[in-house]
Design a protein around this motif. Structure first.
Motif, PDB file in Angstrom:
ATOM      1  N   ILE A 147       0.851  -1.191   0.000  1.00 57.44           N
ATOM      2  CA  ILE A 147       0.000   0.000   0.000  1.00 57.44           C
ATOM      3  C   ILE A 147       0.887   1.241   0.000  1.00 57.44           C
ATOM      4  N   HIS A 148       1.903   1.198   0.833  1.00 62.29           N
ATOM      5  CA  HIS A 148       2.861   2.299   0.910  1.00 62.29           C
ATOM      6  C   HIS A 148       3.615   2.457  -0.416  1.00 62.29           C
ATOM      7  N   ASP A 149       4.010   1.332  -0.994  1.00 66.75           N
ATOM      8  CA  ASP A 149       4.747   1.368  -2.259  1.00 66.75           C
ATOM      9  C   ASP A 149       3.956   2.062  -3.362  1.00 66.75           C
ATOM     10  N   ARG A 150       2.655   1.905  -3.330  1.00 66.73           N
ATOM     11  CA  ARG A 150       1.804   2.459  -4.390  1.00 66.73           C
ATOM     12  C   ARG A 150       1.427   3.912  -4.135  1.00 66.73           C
ATOM     13  N   PHE A 276      10.630   5.843  10.731  1.00 71.80           N
ATOM     14  CA  PHE A 276      11.751   5.285   9.980  1.00 71.80           C
ATOM     15  C   PHE A 276      13.086   5.922  10.389  1.00 71.80           C
ATOM     16  N   LEU A 277      13.032   7.138  10.943  1.00 67.67           N
ATOM     17  CA  LEU A 277      14.252   7.874  11.255  1.00 67.67           C
ATOM     18  C   LEU A 277      14.852   7.513  12.615  1.00 67.67           C
ATOM     19  N   HIS A 278      14.081   6.903  13.486  1.00 76.21           N
ATOM     20  CA  HIS A 278      14.468   6.818  14.891  1.00 76.21           C
ATOM     21  C   HIS A 278      15.767   6.070  15.142  1.00 76.21           C
ATOM     22  N   GLU A 308      11.521   2.539   2.661  1.00 72.95           N
ATOM     23  CA  GLU A 308      11.654   3.803   3.374  1.00 72.95           C
ATOM     24  C   GLU A 308      12.154   4.938   2.483  1.00 72.95           C
ATOM     25  N   VAL A 309      12.753   4.588   1.356  1.00 75.30           N
ATOM     26  CA  VAL A 309      13.458   5.584   0.541  1.00 75.30           C
ATOM     27  C   VAL A 309      12.545   6.721   0.097  1.00 75.30           C
ATOM     28  N   ALA A 310      11.389   6.392  -0.442  1.00 74.42           N
ATOM     29  CA  ALA A 310      10.501   7.425  -0.979  1.00 74.42           C
ATOM     30  C   ALA A 310      10.036   8.399   0.093  1.00 74.42           C
ATOM     31  N   LEU A 311       9.953   7.921   1.325  1.00 75.28           N
ATOM     32  CA  LEU A 311       9.417   8.773   2.386  1.00 75.28           C
ATOM     33  C   LEU A 311      10.480   9.655   3.025  1.00 75.28           C
ATOM     34  N   PRO A 380      10.792  -5.779   7.785  1.00 81.19           N
ATOM     35  CA  PRO A 380       9.868  -4.783   8.348  1.00 81.19           C
ATOM     36  C   PRO A 380       9.473  -5.020   9.801  1.00 81.19           C
ATOM     37  N   ARG A 381       9.957  -6.089  10.417  1.00 84.08           N
ATOM     38  CA  ARG A 381       9.562  -6.307  11.813  1.00 84.08           C
ATOM     39  C   ARG A 381       9.995  -5.139  12.694  1.00 84.08           C
TER      40      ARG A 381
END
Length: 466
Positions: A147-150, A276-278, A308-311, A380-381
């Motif tokens: 979903i995120h990828d799209r 994703f940054l933490h 994570e790259v796109a975000l 992704p865990r």
């Protein structure tokens, strides 16, 4: 073959405080404390205030349900929207890491608003919150990140189903209608990630709208409206349309129901920025604590899972120079640079003054990334961090964190959780009210939804008359 929505609806209908795992109940309280504090601080931010002004202006929005951190009252569905917006504005709300779902920012506003309207008990609030999380998290798990990828926002896409389940539970909707509440929520699943292009506030509407829409879906289903039972796995269902059919895992929608409680697998954020940054922040802080100075660094390479790259990484030239404080919350180069310069990351890291500091931008310009192979990472865990600093003297320093702080396996302590709550809630509520609110959530079985809602309000000041 029985549809996943039918199985989920039956599961939700069967739950009560007595059927929940004691650990799930404990985690529910932790996450309610966390997100209410985050939402209270969020309510004082400019965009949630503007959103509240807009909601108040909608004809028919006025009601008797509290908007956190204010003296405004709205109908339940609109109060849920306003509070959902406030809960997500700081990017300080919790995350089901593997499902990539910020569920509490949707579910807490929905259950507290509707629960207050329905005069629900604290036990009923807990039950609704937990079953909402069980549904939302499993949709994220089934999507496998696609979903995120799209380009859709997984949180709001999955979260509206959780809100519908939670609202249906509070309304006492039977199993055969709960499935339709989920199906109707599917037609309201929304949220696209284009907000990243200019750091706009549309992202926070996603959580507010999902809370609002979930309540609406439950009321409509109770009244007899229907939806497709194959809403998840159908050929034009959620996983096919919003996800990647070749990669989704429909079995995750119902796997382990009542045995594996996803409520216990949700992480609490130590930093007010994209989750994703933490771990990258903690890697940078470790290097800073070890004596690394920004001037000694020639270049930094961050090893980043592809999803994570796109975000947080692209477009790299924009991520290195965030155009707003909100955009900085999704910038890996800026977050790493700030952690290396300051040794900490807090709300002060994301002010307009902080994100334009020449020293931070100059160091961010030296931050690059490479995409990791799946076998290299715990994603992704978990949301891992891994960076290498090449120094001007030719040496290299490396730091890696595989299990990020705040996850169930590396949790915030109760002391740290309560301190986070106090720091956040005290921005808008007096100290005594903050402590009463904290104690009430810890003992929520002895508290009502109305009592809890009243403790989130800013009491109107009395006017002295001459």
């Amino acid at each position: 073959m029985t549809s996943a929505a039918t199985i989920l609806g039956q599961f939700v209908a069967e739950q009560s405080i007595g059927t929940l795992s004691p650990l799930a109940i404990e985690h529910a309280k932790r996450h309610l404390i966390d997100v209410i504090g985050v939402g209270l601080l969020g309510s004082a931010q400019p965009m949630p205030r503007r959103a509240l002004d807009g909601i108040v202006a909608i004809p028919g929005s006025s009601g008797n349900i509290s908007v956190w951190g204010s003296d405004v009252t709205l109908t339940a569905s609109y109060a849920a929207m306003a509070n959902g917006i406030a809960c997500h504005v700081l990017d300080f709300d919790d995350t089901h890491t593997e499902g990539i779902v910020h569920g509490s920012a949707i579910l807490a506003p929905a259950v507290l608003a509707l629960g207050t309207e329905l005069k629900a008990t604290g036990a009923e609030l807990i039950t609704a919150f937990v079953v909402g999380w069980e549904v939302a998290a499993r949709i994220g798990l089934a999507a496998q990140g696609t979903i995120h990828d799209r380009g859709y926002h997984t949180t709001s896409i999955a979260g509206v189903f959780g809100a519908a389940a939670a609202a249906g539970k509070l309304l006492g909707v039977p199993a055969d209608q709960l499935v339709h509440a989920l199906a109707l929520a599917g037609s309201q699943a929304s949220g696209i990630n284009e907000y990243q292009t200019n750091g706009s506030s549309s992202k926070i509407l996603h959580t507010g709208w999902a809370a609002h829409a979930g309540i609406v879906a439950a009321y409509l289903a109770r009244a007899g409206m229907t939806g497709p039972l194959s809403i998840f796995e159908g050929s034009m269902g959620l996983l096919q349309v919003y996800g990647d059919a070749a990669r989704v895992a429909p079995a995750a929608l119902t796997g382990g129901l009542g045995e594996r409680w996803e409520m216990t697998r949700v992480g609490i954020k130590p930093y007010p920025c994209c989750h994703f940054l933490h771990a990258f922040i903690d890697c940078a802080r470790s290097l800073k604590a070890a004596g690394l100075k920004p001037d000694d660094i020639a270049a930094i390479e961050c090893m980043v899972p592809e999803i994570e790259v796109a975000l947080v990484c692209e477009p790299l030239e924009f991520k290195r120079v965030p155009i707003s404080p909100y955009a900085a919350k999704f910038s890996l180069p800026y977050a790493v640079a700030a952690a290396l310069i300051d040794g900490e990351v807090s709300h002060r890291t994301f002010t307009a003054e902080a994100v334009t500091r020449p020293a931070a931008l100059e160091l961010a310009a030296r931050v690059a990334y490479r995409v990791t192979a799946p076998e290299e990472t715990t994603f992704p865990r978990y949301f891992p961090g891994w960076l290498k600093a090449s120094l001007r003297d030719g040496s290299c320093l490396e730091e890696r964190i595989d299990i990020n702080l705040g996850t169930p396996e590396n949790p915030l302590s109760r002391l740290a959780l309560e301190q986070k709550f106090r720091d956040n809630a005290s921005a808008v509520l007096p100290a005594a009210q903050v402590e009463q609110l904290l104690a009430s959530v810890w003992s929520l079985e002895q508290c009502s939804a109305y009592e809890l809602g009243e403790l989130t309000r800013v009491k109107p000041r009395s006017v002295r008359r001459a």
